[in-house]
Design a protein around this motif. Structure first.
Motif, PDB file in Angstrom:
ATOM      1  N   ASP A  11       0.833  -1.200   0.000  1.00  0.00           N
ATOM      2  CA  ASP A  11       0.000   0.000   0.000  1.00  0.00           C
ATOM      3  C   ASP A  11       0.869   1.251   0.000  1.00  0.00           C
ATOM      4  OD1 ASP A  11      -2.562   1.389   0.240  1.00  0.00           O
ATOM      5  OD2 ASP A  11      -1.915   1.846   2.283  1.00  0.00           O
ATOM      6  N   ALA A  12       1.947   1.232   0.786  1.00  0.00           N
ATOM      7  CA  ALA A  12       2.851   2.387   0.833  1.00  0.00           C
ATOM      8  C   ALA A  12       3.505   2.643  -0.513  1.00  0.00           C
ATOM      9  CB  ALA A  12       3.918   2.173   1.899  1.00  0.00           C
ATOM     10  N   ALA A  13       3.740   1.569  -1.286  1.00  0.00           N
ATOM     11  CA  ALA A  13       4.344   1.698  -2.615  1.00  0.00           C
ATOM     12  C   ALA A  13       3.303   1.964  -3.700  1.00  0.00           C
ATOM     13  CB  ALA A  13       5.124   0.432  -2.953  1.00  0.00           C
ATOM     14  N   GLY A  14       2.024   2.032  -3.314  1.00  0.00           N
ATOM     15  CA  GLY A  14       0.973   2.276  -4.295  1.00  0.00           C
ATOM     16  C   GLY A  14       0.773   1.116  -5.241  1.00  0.00           C
ATOM     17  N   ARG A  15       0.931  -0.116  -4.742  1.00  0.00           N
ATOM     18  CA  ARG A  15       0.772  -1.298  -5.601  1.00  0.00           C
ATOM     19  C   ARG A  15      -0.521  -2.061  -5.332  1.00  0.00           C
ATOM     20  NH1 ARG A  15       5.141  -3.154  -8.671  1.00  0.00           N
ATOM     21  NH2 ARG A  15       7.038  -1.938  -8.405  1.00  0.00           N
ATOM     22  N   ILE A  16      -1.186  -1.767  -4.229  1.00  0.00           N
ATOM     23  CA  ILE A  16      -2.514  -2.313  -3.964  1.00  0.00           C
ATOM     24  C   ILE A  16      -3.363  -1.199  -3.367  1.00  0.00           C
ATOM     25  CG2 ILE A  16      -1.702  -4.689  -3.590  1.00  0.00           C
ATOM     26  CD1 ILE A  16      -2.143  -4.245  -0.580  1.00  0.00           C
ATOM     27  N   ARG A  17      -4.676  -1.424  -3.332  1.00  0.00           N
ATOM     28  CA  ARG A  17      -5.589  -0.532  -2.628  1.00  0.00           C
ATOM     29  C   ARG A  17      -6.236  -1.319  -1.496  1.00  0.00           C
ATOM     30  NH1 ARG A  17      -4.060   4.290  -4.137  1.00  0.00           N
ATOM     31  NH2 ARG A  17      -5.076   5.246  -5.956  1.00  0.00           N
ATOM     32  N   LEU A  18      -6.286  -0.706  -0.319  1.00  0.00           N
ATOM     33  CA  LEU A  18      -6.885  -1.329   0.852  1.00  0.00           C
ATOM     34  C   LEU A  18      -8.118  -0.549   1.285  1.00  0.00           C
ATOM     35  CD1 LEU A  18      -3.703  -2.028   3.023  1.00  0.00           C
ATOM     36  CD2 LEU A  18      -4.923  -3.655   1.570  1.00  0.00           C
ATOM     37  N   SER A  19      -9.076  -1.267   1.861  1.00  0.00           N
ATOM     38  CA  SER A  19     -10.230  -0.623   2.470  1.00  0.00           C
ATOM     39  C   SER A  19      -9.844  -0.081   3.841  1.00  0.00           C
ATOM     40  CB  SER A  19     -11.375  -1.634   2.619  1.00  0.00           C
ATOM     41  OG  SER A  19     -11.069  -2.561   3.666  1.00  0.00           O
ATOM     42  N   GLY A  20     -10.776   0.612   4.484  1.00  0.00           N
ATOM     43  CA  GLY A  20     -10.516   1.149   5.806  1.00  0.00           C
ATOM     44  C   GLY A  20     -10.272   0.093   6.856  1.00  0.00           C
ATOM     45  N   VAL A  21     -10.739  -1.138   6.595  1.00  0.00           N
ATOM     46  CA  VAL A  21     -10.520  -2.227   7.555  1.00  0.00           C
ATOM     47  C   VAL A  21      -9.434  -3.185   7.083  1.00  0.00           C
ATOM     48  CG1 VAL A  21     -12.832  -2.089   8.525  1.00  0.00           C
ATOM     49  CG2 VAL A  21     -12.426  -3.581   6.551  1.00  0.00           C
ATOM     50  N   GLY A  22      -8.663  -2.776   6.063  1.00  0.00           N
ATOM     51  CA  GLY A  22      -7.500  -3.550   5.656  1.00  0.00           C
ATOM     52  C   GLY A  22      -7.741  -4.639   4.637  1.00  0.00           C
ATOM     53  N   GLN A  23      -8.947  -4.715   4.072  1.00  0.00           N
ATOM     54  CA  GLN A  23      -9.180  -5.686   3.000  1.00  0.00           C
ATOM     55  C   GLN A  23      -8.628  -5.147   1.685  1.00  0.00           C
ATOM     56  OE1 GLN A  23     -13.508  -6.311   3.321  1.00  0.00           O
ATOM     57  NE2 GLN A  23     -13.038  -8.381   4.002  1.00  0.00           N
ATOM     58  N   VAL A  24      -8.205  -6.060   0.804  1.00  0.00           N
ATOM     59  CA  VAL A  24      -7.675  -5.653  -0.496  1.00  0.00           C
ATOM     60  C   VAL A  24      -8.830  -5.377  -1.449  1.00  0.00           C
ATOM     61  CG1 VAL A  24      -6.230  -6.295  -2.451  1.00  0.00           C
ATOM     62  CG2 VAL A  24      -5.583  -7.012  -0.140  1.00  0.00           C
ATOM     63  N   LEU A  25      -8.859  -4.167  -1.983  1.00  0.00           N
ATOM     64  CA  LEU A  25      -9.870  -3.758  -2.963  1.00  0.00           C
ATOM     65  C   LEU A  25      -9.351  -3.867  -4.387  1.00  0.00           C
ATOM     66  CD1 LEU A  25     -11.112  -0.520  -1.162  1.00  0.00           C
ATOM     67  CD2 LEU A  25     -12.216  -2.769  -1.144  1.00  0.00           C
ATOM     68  N   GLY A  26      -8.039  -3.835  -4.547  1.00  0.00           N
ATOM     69  CA  GLY A  26      -7.449  -3.897  -5.876  1.00  0.00           C
ATOM     70  C   GLY A  26      -6.009  -4.346  -5.786  1.00  0.00           C
ATOM     71  N   SER A  27      -5.586  -5.147  -6.772  1.00  0.00           N
ATOM     72  CA  SER A  27      -4.214  -5.660  -6.781  1.00  0.00           C
ATOM     73  C   SER A  27      -3.822  -6.025  -8.200  1.00  0.00           C
ATOM     74  CB  SER A  27      -4.112  -6.898  -5.882  1.00  0.00           C
ATOM     75  OG  SER A  27      -2.795  -7.414  -5.870  1.00  0.00           O
ATOM     76  N   ALA A  28      -2.567  -5.787  -8.546  1.00  0.00           N
ATOM     77  CA  ALA A  28      -2.031  -6.129  -9.876  1.00  0.00           C
ATOM     78  C   ALA A  28      -2.935  -5.605 -10.985  1.00  0.00           C
ATOM     79  CB  ALA A  28      -1.832  -7.634  -9.993  1.00  0.00           C
ATOM     80  N   GLY A  29      -3.459  -4.400 -10.763  1.00  0.00           N
ATOM     81  CA  GLY A  29      -4.242  -3.748 -11.808  1.00  0.00           C
ATOM     82  C   GLY A  29      -5.728  -3.951 -11.728  1.00  0.00           C
ATOM     83  N   LEU A  30      -6.196  -4.986 -11.035  1.00  0.00           N
ATOM     84  CA  LEU A  30      -7.620  -5.319 -11.011  1.00  0.00           C
ATOM     85  C   LEU A  30      -8.266  -4.772  -9.749  1.00  0.00           C
ATOM     86  CD1 LEU A  30      -9.672  -7.052 -12.718  1.00  0.00           C
ATOM     87  CD2 LEU A  30      -9.332  -8.819 -10.985  1.00  0.00           C
TER      88      LEU A  30
END
Length: 202
Positions: free
Chosen positions: A51-70
């Motif tokens: 997340d710090a590197a801007g490679r995934i998006r996390l929700s407010g509770v830490g779930q992954v909302l987006g990864s590897a472009g999707l």
């Protein structure tokens, strides 16, 4: 230059992508940890690094909302894989993911040059014959992949429109045809999807 994630972060990112594709929903660290046979706390730490590197998006509770472009929440490029709706952060994601899946798909984006909608129809992973191109920015100044690089990797109606847009912004990069974007994308996403069997993307 953006540093490459460590091994666990790479594995976490790939597993998150596959689970997002399979479920169409946000994915928890516990679910990813079970997939990887890893400790949830280690996966959570990997999420924070990604997340710090801007490679995934996390929700407010830490779930992954987006990864590897999707992404399973709205982003710049709308992507339909058959009847299933996703989004991606950049145009390269659209062509690469669809090409690697060999999927029938549709995408909807907007040209940064004119704001006009750009709709693409893919058949078995192949992009249509079109004048539409992808601007592929250099990553020299990018510190966060999604925010700094993906925001500038877009579809344009024509090569000339892309060159004019990038010149106005003094932005370095390449203008590539969809077939070349697909070729590069398949090389990038194939390892991510190598363990992704039995997911129906059509």
């Amino acid at each position: 230059m953006i540093p490459e994630p460590d091994d666990l972060a790479q594995q976490t990112r790939a597993a998150a992508f596959r689970l997002l594709l399979e479920t169409g929903q946000a994915v928890s660290a516990a679910h990813i940890a079970a997939e990887l046979n890893a400790a949830p706390s280690d996966v959570e730490a990997a999420h924070r690094r990604l997340d710090a590197a801007g490679r995934i998006r996390l929700s407010g509770v830490g779930q992954v909302l987006g990864s590897a472009g999707l992404s399973v929440v709205p982003a710049a490029h709308e992507l339909w894989l058959g009847s299933r709706r996703f989004w991606t952060w950049c145009a390269y994601d659209v062509v690469g993911i669809v090409g690697t899946l060999g999927a029938d798909a549709q995408s909807l984006s907007r040209s940064p040059a004119t704001g006009a909608p750009i709709r693409l129809q893919f058949a078995a992973g192949q992009p249509p014959a079109t004048l539409v191109v992808v601007f592929f920015p250099d990553d020299g100044g990018a510190t966060r992949t999604i925010d700094d690089w993906c925001s500038n990797a877009n579809f344009f109606e024509t090569r000339e429109a892309a060159l004019s847009w990038s010149a106005q912004r003094k932005m370095e990069g390449e203008v590539i045809e969809l077939d070349e974007a697909r070729r590069r994308g398949v090389a990038h996403w194939s390892p991510i999807l190598s363990a992704n069997r039995g997911i129906d993307s059509r």
